[in-house]
Design a protein around this motif. Structure first.
Motif, PDB file in Angstrom:
ATOM      1  N   ILE A 267     -21.349  22.634  41.852  1.00 37.13           N
ATOM      2  CA  ILE A 267     -20.537  22.614  40.614  1.00 37.13           C
ATOM      3  C   ILE A 267     -19.649  23.978  40.239  1.00 37.13           C
ATOM      4  N   TRP A 268     -18.484  23.694  39.789  1.00 34.82           N
ATOM      5  CA  TRP A 268     -17.564  24.876  39.393  1.00 34.82           C
ATOM      6  C   TRP A 268     -17.722  25.564  38.233  1.00 34.82           C
ATOM      7  N   PHE A 269     -18.062  26.880  38.413  1.00 31.55           N
ATOM      8  CA  PHE A 269     -18.071  27.995  37.302  1.00 31.55           C
ATOM      9  C   PHE A 269     -18.979  27.403  36.289  1.00 31.55           C
ATOM     10  N   GLU A 270     -20.290  27.423  36.798  1.00 27.83           N
ATOM     11  CA  GLU A 270     -21.316  27.323  35.595  1.00 27.83           C
ATOM     12  C   GLU A 270     -22.020  28.625  35.280  1.00 27.83           C
ATOM     13  N   SER A 271     -22.834  28.535  34.206  1.00 31.29           N
ATOM     14  CA  SER A 271     -23.567  29.714  33.881  1.00 31.29           C
ATOM     15  C   SER A 271     -25.147  29.161  34.112  1.00 31.29           C
ATOM     16  N   VAL A 272     -25.927  30.319  34.558  1.00 27.74           N
ATOM     17  CA  VAL A 272     -27.260  30.094  34.779  1.00 27.74           C
ATOM     18  C   VAL A 272     -27.959  31.267  34.213  1.00 27.74           C
ATOM     19  N   LEU A 273     -28.536  31.022  32.807  1.00 23.81           N
ATOM     20  CA  LEU A 273     -28.934  32.072  32.099  1.00 23.81           C
ATOM     21  C   LEU A 273     -30.518  32.189  31.921  1.00 23.81           C
ATOM     22  N   ALA A 274     -31.039  31.029  32.305  1.00 16.67           N
ATOM     23  CA  ALA A 274     -32.430  30.675  32.262  1.00 16.67           C
ATOM     24  C   ALA A 274     -33.058  29.871  33.064  1.00 16.67           C
ATOM     25  N   PRO A 275     -34.556  30.046  33.577  1.00 15.41           N
ATOM     26  CA  PRO A 275     -34.848  29.199  34.645  1.00 15.41           C
ATOM     27  C   PRO A 275     -34.731  27.478  34.508  1.00 15.41           C
TER      28      PRO A 275
ATOM     29  N   PRO B 180     -33.000  23.223  37.129  1.00 14.19           N
ATOM     30  CA  PRO B 180     -33.541  21.744  37.065  1.00 14.19           C
ATOM     31  C   PRO B 180     -32.527  20.919  36.431  1.00 14.19           C
ATOM     32  N   LEU B 181     -31.760  21.234  35.615  1.00 14.95           N
ATOM     33  CA  LEU B 181     -30.934  20.298  34.681  1.00 14.95           C
ATOM     34  C   LEU B 181     -29.897  19.749  35.624  1.00 14.95           C
ATOM     35  N   ASP B 182     -29.361  20.683  36.356  1.00 17.18           N
ATOM     36  CA  ASP B 182     -28.215  20.573  37.447  1.00 17.18           C
ATOM     37  C   ASP B 182     -28.990  19.821  38.777  1.00 17.18           C
ATOM     38  N   ARG B 183     -30.162  20.187  39.044  1.00 19.17           N
ATOM     39  CA  ARG B 183     -30.616  19.624  40.348  1.00 19.17           C
ATOM     40  C   ARG B 183     -30.892  18.297  40.060  1.00 19.17           C
ATOM     41  N   ALA B 184     -31.155  17.905  38.731  1.00 24.28           N
ATOM     42  CA  ALA B 184     -31.495  16.552  38.382  1.00 24.28           C
ATOM     43  C   ALA B 184     -30.243  15.421  38.552  1.00 24.28           C
ATOM     44  N   ALA B 185     -29.280  16.193  38.441  1.00 23.35           N
ATOM     45  CA  ALA B 185     -27.907  15.505  38.664  1.00 23.35           C
ATOM     46  C   ALA B 185     -27.555  15.658  40.031  1.00 23.35           C
ATOM     47  N   GLY B 186     -28.317  16.166  41.115  1.00 28.59           N
ATOM     48  CA  GLY B 186     -27.933  15.984  42.473  1.00 28.59           C
ATOM     49  C   GLY B 186     -27.134  17.319  42.815  1.00 28.59           C
TER      50      GLY B 186
ATOM     51  N   TYR C  37     -32.821  32.998  39.619  1.00 27.39           N
ATOM     52  CA  TYR C  37     -33.258  31.398  39.290  1.00 27.39           C
ATOM     53  C   TYR C  37     -32.774  30.413  40.226  1.00 27.39           C
ATOM     54  N   ILE C  38     -31.605  30.496  40.560  1.00 27.68           N
ATOM     55  CA  ILE C  38     -30.682  29.353  41.608  1.00 27.68           C
ATOM     56  C   ILE C  38     -31.662  29.508  42.793  1.00 27.68           C
ATOM     57  N   ARG C  39     -31.980  30.656  43.562  1.00 28.44           N
ATOM     58  CA  ARG C  39     -32.679  30.476  44.812  1.00 28.44           C
ATOM     59  C   ARG C  39     -34.033  30.082  44.593  1.00 28.44           C
ATOM     60  N   ASP C  40     -34.775  30.385  43.428  1.00 27.34           N
ATOM     61  CA  ASP C  40     -36.230  29.945  43.181  1.00 27.34           C
ATOM     62  C   ASP C  40     -36.316  28.215  43.169  1.00 27.34           C
ATOM     63  N   ALA C  41     -35.184  27.818  42.660  1.00 26.62           N
ATOM     64  CA  ALA C  41     -35.044  26.314  42.467  1.00 26.62           C
ATOM     65  C   ALA C  41     -34.853  25.748  43.763  1.00 26.62           C
ATOM     66  N   GLY C  42     -34.407  26.342  44.968  1.00 25.80           N
ATOM     67  CA  GLY C  42     -34.099  25.756  45.975  1.00 25.80           C
ATOM     68  C   GLY C  42     -32.427  25.429  46.122  1.00 25.80           C
TER      69      GLY C  42
ATOM     70  N   ILE D 237     -14.956  18.186  24.028  1.00 25.37           N
ATOM     71  CA  ILE D 237     -14.720  19.558  24.805  1.00 25.37           C
ATOM     72  C   ILE D 237     -16.061  20.130  25.035  1.00 25.37           C
ATOM     73  N   SER D 238     -16.102  20.562  26.476  1.00 22.04           N
ATOM     74  CA  SER D 238     -17.419  21.203  27.049  1.00 22.04           C
ATOM     75  C   SER D 238     -17.180  21.823  28.101  1.00 22.04           C
ATOM     76  N   GLN D 239     -18.205  23.172  28.405  1.00 20.67           N
ATOM     77  CA  GLN D 239     -17.903  23.728  29.573  1.00 20.67           C
ATOM     78  C   GLN D 239     -19.165  23.417  30.557  1.00 20.67           C
ATOM     79  N   HIS D 240     -20.050  22.229  30.106  1.00 24.01           N
ATOM     80  CA  HIS D 240     -21.254  21.821  30.666  1.00 24.01           C
ATOM     81  C   HIS D 240     -21.390  20.268  30.861  1.00 24.01           C
ATOM     82  N   VAL D 241     -20.174  19.702  31.422  1.00 23.25           N
ATOM     83  CA  VAL D 241     -20.085  18.406  31.422  1.00 23.25           C
ATOM     84  C   VAL D 241     -21.604  17.481  31.765  1.00 23.25           C
ATOM     85  N   LEU D 242     -21.935  17.956  32.815  1.00 22.60           N
ATOM     86  CA  LEU D 242     -23.317  17.414  33.505  1.00 22.60           C
ATOM     87  C   LEU D 242     -24.452  17.575  32.552  1.00 22.60           C
ATOM     88  N   ARG D 243     -24.511  18.632  31.823  1.00 26.09           N
ATOM     89  CA  ARG D 243     -25.633  18.941  30.987  1.00 26.09           C
ATOM     90  C   ARG D 243     -25.644  18.606  29.566  1.00 26.09           C
TER      91      ARG D 243
END
Length: 450
Positions: A83-91, A95-101, A116-121, A325-331
């Motif tokens: 996914i392009w140019f996301e923000s990961v600010l909390a653990p 999981p929200l993004d992983r749920a979408a694959g 947070y990203i590496r901890d989630a695999g 309008i959104s910066q986080h369409v999958l979320r």
């Protein structure tokens, strides 16, 4: 689009009275046995294969990502879905993004936490350094905003002042070369290009961008949503005589496959490095009149890219116009209509990753219809990914020169087709129709694909 801002020791001889000829015979026999063993463990085939049938490894080779320390997984079970140019600010973000694959972040906001990203695999390739990152991202679309040239770079990006010096010169090669020098040693470097590489630049100019700076490359052409891409100077370039494309020629999933093929054509030596694909998820242009991509279009664009050799998918996850309008369409709520399809596509990619990372079998399939196909050999079976390139419905016969098997399972559709004499028939509803087939009972070519 770079928004939002921000190998065995010689065989020992126990007898010293063996003649030189005998020694040679023993060593030769051992070598041939070893060679046969190696061959049988990769892609054994019936020799000769039918005329015109060849086996082709995925670009870069299956183990490509294993060359880099702390890189992406070299396992055949991993296929990058980023996914392009996301923000990961909390653990809870990952999981929200992983749920979408999603299993990869290509670019991150500067305040994102890679731990947070590496901890989630999952994995990350940002444009800034982190000991936890699996790669380093060069500047996006420098082929467009800086151009194919080696003039001086001021360090500025578009909108922040003069980019190249002198002002009317081109400095895209300088930009990328400068940024390569900022990447940590031995890190896998990734860069995305745009319309310069795909439409406007000569083979030599585009080839310098594609071959000289990174180990993974992509190009983004948003065929379904770009209000300008149908023009003679853009999408029309794919024609012998450039002209404006009609909507039925332009707004097609198969054009995403064209972009992958176009980028792969510049890679030298051929197949030397992986090419990834970009697919948009929303309304990435501000113009209200621009189209918004639909769920069937996303699915078809992804599979067209893979059919044409893409070794990864990156989703553009932002909507700058349209009704939401959104910066986080999958979320967020803006992605409600497409999220189930995107999730299902990504889940199927994950399930088929060993297949997608296995060799292509080129020239083995012929069809009666207007479709693009890729045939993969895996675990003794053929898998066929087929996408329609015709606007209207069609019935298509697919024939395998060494098909084997008596039936075909249509994966993900809970149905099967009879196979007679190496041939079967199926229907495609429109240009977004994609079917994935597994030939049951193996293949007569003897290609294991393992």
């Amino acid at each position: 689009m770079n928004f939002p801002m921000n190998q065995r020791e010689p065989m020992a001889m126990t007898k010293h009275n063996i003649s030189l000829t005998a020694r040679t015979s023993v060593l030769l026999a051992a070598f041939l046995a070893l060679s046969a063993s190696v061959a049988s463990s990769t892609v054994p085939t019936v020799v000769p294969l039918p005329a015109g049938v060849t086996v082709r490894a995925v670009d870069g080779g299956q183990q490509y990502y294993g060359k880099f320390p702390n890189g992406l997984p070299a396992s055949p079970n991993y296929f990058p879905v980023g996914i392009w140019f996301e923000s990961v600010l909390a653990p809870t973000d990952v999981p929200l993004d992983r749920a979408a694959g999603i299993n990869l972040y290509v670019e991150l906001t500067a305040d994102s936490n890679v731990q947070y990203i590496r901890d989630a695999g999952s994995y990350a390739i940002p444009s800034w350094t982190s000991p936890l990152a699996s790669g380093f991202l060069l500047s996006d679309e420098s082929d467009m905003w800086a151009g194919p040239g080696s003039a001086s770079w001021t360090g500025n990006y578009p909108g922040a002042g003069t980019v190249c010096a002198p002002a009317e010169s081109k400095c895209g090669y300088t930009v990328q070369g400068t940024l390569v020098n900022r990447a940590p040693a031995n890190t896998m470097i990734y860069a995305n290009y745009g319309k310069g590489v795909t439409f406007w630049e000569s083979t030599a100019e585009a080839g310098q961008f594609v071959n000289n700076y990174q180990q993974v490359v992509s190009a983004d052409n948003y065929w379904f949503t770009d209000p300008n891409i149908c023009a003679p100077t853009e999408g029309g370039v794919m024609l012998a005589t450039p002209r404006a494309l009609t909507d039925s020629e332009c707004r097609k999933a198969s054009n995403y496959g064209w972009t992958v093929e176009r980028t792969r054509a510049f890679v030298s030596p051929k197949g030397n490095l992986p090419v990834w694909a970009f697919v948009e998820l929303g309304h990435p242009f501000t113009e209200a009149s621009a189209p918004t991509i639909t769920a069937p279009e996303i699915r078809a664009a992804v599979w067209s890219s893979i059919i044409h050799g893409a070794r990864g998918i990156t989703y553009f996850n932002h909507s700058f116009g349209g009704s939401c309008i959104s910066q986080h369409v999958l979320r967020d709520a803006c992605g409600a209509a497409i999220r189930p399809t995107v999730t299902a596509v990504n889940q199927q990619i994950a399930e088929l990753a060993p297949v997608l990372n296995s060799p292509f079998v080129d020239g083995v399939a012929t069809t009666s219809g207007v479709i693009d196909t890729a045939v993969k050999a895996y675990n003794g079976s053929f898998y066929i990914i087929a996408g329609s390139t015709q606007t209207g419905p069609q019935s298509v016969a697919l024939n395998l020169k060494c098909g084997g098997g008596t039936s075909v399972t249509v994966l993900g559709e809970n149905r099967s087709l009879a196979m007679v004499g190496g041939s079967f028939t199926d229907t495609f509803a429109d240009s977004n129709a994609v079917h994935i087939y597994r030939v049951e009972g193996g293949n007569a070519c003897g290609i294991s694909g393992q």
